[in-house]
Design an enzyme around this catalytic site. Structure first.
Site, PDB file in Angstrom:
ATOM      1  N   GLU A 164     -59.768  69.920 120.038  1.00  0.00           N
ATOM      2  CA  GLU A 164     -60.675  70.307 121.119  1.00  0.00           C
ATOM      3  C   GLU A 164     -60.843  71.810 121.071  1.00  0.00           C
ATOM      4  O   GLU A 164     -59.866  72.553 121.088  1.00  0.00           O
ATOM      5  CB  GLU A 164     -60.108  69.843 122.472  1.00  0.00           C
TER       6      GLU A 164
ATOM      7  N   ALA B  42     -61.253  66.180 123.814  1.00  0.00           N
ATOM      8  CA  ALA B  42     -60.899  66.196 125.240  1.00  0.00           C
ATOM      9  C   ALA B  42     -61.941  65.470 126.081  1.00  0.00           C
ATOM     10  O   ALA B  42     -63.126  65.519 125.743  1.00  0.00           O
ATOM     11  CB  ALA B  42     -60.770  67.635 125.728  1.00  0.00           C
TER      12      ALA B  42
ATOM     13  N   CYS C  99     -73.419  60.702 124.523  1.00  0.00           N
ATOM     14  CA  CYS C  99     -73.752  59.954 125.743  1.00  0.00           C
ATOM     15  C   CYS C  99     -75.152  60.372 126.181  1.00  0.00           C
ATOM     16  O   CYS C  99     -75.371  60.723 127.332  1.00  0.00           O
ATOM     17  CB  CYS C  99     -72.707  60.160 126.827  1.00  0.00           C
TER      18      CYS C  99
ATOM     19  N   GLY D  12     -60.388  60.170 126.022  1.00  0.00           N
ATOM     20  CA  GLY D  12     -60.756  58.751 126.075  1.00  0.00           C
ATOM     21  C   GLY D  12     -60.733  58.117 124.692  1.00  0.00           C
ATOM     22  O   GLY D  12     -60.063  57.102 124.456  1.00  0.00           O
TER      23      GLY D  12
HETATM   24  C1  LIG Z   1     -68.337  64.205 124.843  1.00  0.00           C
HETATM   25  S1  LIG Z   1     -67.022  65.307 124.999  1.00  0.00           S
HETATM   26  C2  LIG Z   1     -65.727  64.480 124.210  1.00  0.00           C
HETATM   27  C3  LIG Z   1     -65.132  63.379 125.003  1.00  0.00           C
HETATM   28  C4  LIG Z   1     -63.921  62.772 124.349  1.00  0.00           C
HETATM   29  N1  LIG Z   1     -64.188  62.368 122.986  1.00  0.00           N
HETATM   30  C5  LIG Z   1     -63.407  61.590 125.122  1.00  0.00           C
HETATM   31  O1  LIG Z   1     -63.678  60.443 124.734  1.00  0.00           O
HETATM   32  O2  LIG Z   1     -62.706  61.790 126.115  1.00  0.00           O
HETATM   33  C6  LIG Z   1     -67.405  66.558 123.872  1.00  0.00           C
HETATM   34  C7  LIG Z   1     -66.338  67.597 123.685  1.00  0.00           C
HETATM   35  O3  LIG Z   1     -66.804  68.544 122.719  1.00  0.00           O
HETATM   36  C8  LIG Z   1     -66.338  69.810 123.069  1.00  0.00           C
HETATM   37  N2  LIG Z   1     -67.215  70.864 122.469  1.00  0.00           N
HETATM   38  C9  LIG Z   1     -68.043  71.709 123.080  1.00  0.00           C
HETATM   39  N3  LIG Z   1     -68.626  72.535 122.176  1.00  0.00           N
HETATM   40  C10 LIG Z   1     -68.147  72.194 120.980  1.00  0.00           C
HETATM   41  C11 LIG Z   1     -68.356  72.680 119.663  1.00  0.00           C
HETATM   42  N4  LIG Z   1     -69.184  73.661 119.419  1.00  0.00           N
HETATM   43  N5  LIG Z   1     -67.658  72.090 118.686  1.00  0.00           N
HETATM   44  C12 LIG Z   1     -66.823  71.072 118.933  1.00  0.00           C
HETATM   45  N6  LIG Z   1     -66.602  70.578 120.146  1.00  0.00           N
HETATM   46  C13 LIG Z   1     -67.249  71.125 121.162  1.00  0.00           C
HETATM   47  C14 LIG Z   1     -66.375  69.825 124.581  1.00  0.00           C
HETATM   48  O4  LIG Z   1     -65.468  70.778 125.087  1.00  0.00           O
HETATM   49  C15 LIG Z   1     -65.992  68.404 124.924  1.00  0.00           C
HETATM   50  O5  LIG Z   1     -64.625  68.306 125.202  1.00  0.00           O
END
Ligand SMILES: C[S@@+](CC[C@H](N)C(=O)[O-])C[C@H]1O[C@@H](n2cnc3c(N)ncnc32)[C@H](O)[C@@H]1O
Length: 462
Positions: A131, A109, A228, A112
């Site tokens: 997600e 989520a 990031c 992107g």
């Molecule tokens: C950098 S964002 C991802 C953005 C996405 N890939 C995009 O391009 O739109 C990281 C995601 O990892 C999720 N996240 C948070 N804790 C996590 C966990 N323990 N394991 C896996 N995902 C996690 C967050 O909710 C978030 O949506």
């Protein structure tokens, strides 16, 4: 921009040396605004500066109000930060296979990378986009439906649960939750939440995610790891740590010097780092690793009781003609809905439905109501819809926005029954015309909630 956290400033000074001042100056500048076009919905090239590493990516001269552009709602483009679009190079340079692949986007989520993946994977491929946070998984499902693919399924699981699907995925993308140093310029909260302790916490979580999900990747399969953030702990050191646990090969990327991307290398592991003072984009890091050994099953896990049942044969002709490539799809009953899944991937979809929390999957075609069928919003937005099956109405900008607000609209010259509404040739949604009134079928939770200004903006894509 407020002052940088002192410990962060100190670390960056050490990392950047003489470049530090220009880095800080870049953080004072506005964040570039960029988007990525949907190749299946918008073929033209807008008159904007292209993003060098992304074939369909462009910088916009200023930030428009995207909510007032029906093409944004219709998934003709995705508003995406430029550096993140570098994922494209990993796939273009290392996915040489031309046959359908199975991909897993583990931290998906808002979508992107997932929407980008569906545009880059070979035709017929399938994406499982996961997600862990439920509310965010719903946004991911919305964005994938708007992007118009039916070759995807959204799950809401902990990454570790994918270990059950041992050796199945050709590609795994881990765009990990991180300390977000690269977002300081556009997100004040990222700066407030930053601390050395949080960097450490993120690093540990990233290692857990990588190792827990690692079995799901096929031997020979590719891992794209990205964050990031700038620090080495969450980037190079994690790769190094993974390479000590598992046999991997680092795959380099060819990048012209003019792109301004910094190539890093520790213990023979390559990574690519994006700094805002060296290119037009936010902070980002990406690396590609190949898995060298592991278990590869010769069949899918057994499904005891399939959750999805085939639509009875006599009903199939009612919806099958709605699909352009009807022979490639199987139509099933999924709760109250009739949904199409690519035939080739249906056995896997059954496994996913049995073992995972599926939020959304395939291409939702219709919901039967009494003797009639209600065509689903995702179908209007899909590249697989056969538009010749429905009367169509091309909406102008004010009417399209009123449709998205769920106001009453009455396009001229449309017959009674289901009408496919389009905006600038791109499918938007359904309207049920009845004599002198109509019902719009744009989902309430996607509704445009703002008042329309008297003067509407000029189009984002001229
Ligand atoms: C950098 S964002 C991802 C953005 C996405 N890939 C995009 O391009 O739109 C990281 C995601 O990892 C999720 N996240 C948070 N804790 C996590 C966990 N323990 N394991 C896996 N995902 C996690 C967050 O909710 C978030 O949506």
């Amino acid at each position: 921009m407020s002052t940088l956290p002192p410990a962060f400033a100190e670390r960056m000074l050490q990392q950047l040396g003489r470049q530090y001042d220009t880095f800080v100056q870049a953080l004072e500048q506005d964040t570039p605004v960029s988007l990525r076009l949907n190749p299946f919905k918008w073929q033209g090239a807008p008159p904007y500066e292209p993003i060098p590493w992304s074939e369909r990516g462009y910088y916009l001269p200023e930030r428009p109000l995207f909510a007032l552009d029906p093409l944004w709602h219709a998934g003709a483009y995705y508003v995406q930060e430029a550096s993140s679009q570098f994922l494209e190079q990993a796939l273009r340079q290392h996915l040489t296979i031309d046959e359908p692949l199975l991909a897993l986007d583990l931290c998906g989520a808002p979508g992107g990378k997932s929407t980008h993946l569906t545009s880059l994977l070979p035709e017929g491929s399938f994406l499982v986009s996961n997600e862990v946070i439920r509310s965010r998984a719903n946004i991911l499902a919305e964005n994938l439906q708007k992007w118009g693919t039916g070759h995807a399924l959204v799950t809401n699981n902990d990454p570790g649960q994918f270990a059950r699907l041992e050796g199945l995925f050709d590609l795994m993308v881990v765009d990990a939750p991180c300390s977000g140093e690269g977002l300081f310029r556009r997100d004040a909260a990222a700066q407030e939440e930053w601390s050395p302790a949080n960097v450490q916490l993120c690093m540990e979580r990233q290692r857990r995610i990588l190792l827990d999900a690692w079995p799901a990747l096929k031997p020979g399969g590719l891992l794209v790891y990205s964050t990031c953030t700038y620090n080495q702990q969450e980037n190079e050191e994690n790769l190094q740590w993974l390479s000590q646990q598992q046999r991997v090969k680092s795959l380099p990327l060819q990048i012209p010097e003019a792109w301004g991307i910094e190539e890093t290398e520790i213990s023979g592991l390559r990574g690519y780092r994006f700094y805002p003072h060296k290119l037009r984009g936010e902070g980002f890091f990406l690396a590609v690793l190949q898995k060298l050994e592991g278990y590869e099953p010769d069949r899918l896990p057994h499904v005891r009781k399939p959750r999805l049942s085939f639509l009875p044969k006599k009903l199939v002709p009612e919806v099958q003609p709605w699909l352009l490539d009807a022979q490639d799809w199987e139509i099933v009953q999924e709760g109250p809905l009739w949904t199409a899944y690519p035939t080739h991937w249906l056995p896997l979809v059954q496994v996913l439905h049995e073992q995972f929390r599926v939020v959304h999957g395939g291409l939702q075609l219709a919901e039967p109501k009494g003797k009639s069928l209600i065509p689903q919003p995702a179908l209007a937005l899909s590249r697989h819809l056969n538009p010749a099956q429905f009367p169509q109405a091309e909406l102008d900008l004010p009417t399209a926005l009123r449709f998205l607000r769920k106001d009453d609209i009455l396009p001229d010259g449309t017959p009674d029954g289901w009408v496919l509404c389009r905006y600038r040739g791109v499918g938007l949604g359904w309207l049920k015309m009845m004599k002198h009134r109509s019902n719009g079928y744009w989902p309430t939770h996607w509704r445009l909630r703002m008042e329309l200004p008297t003067e509407l903006p000029s189009p984002v894509l001229p």
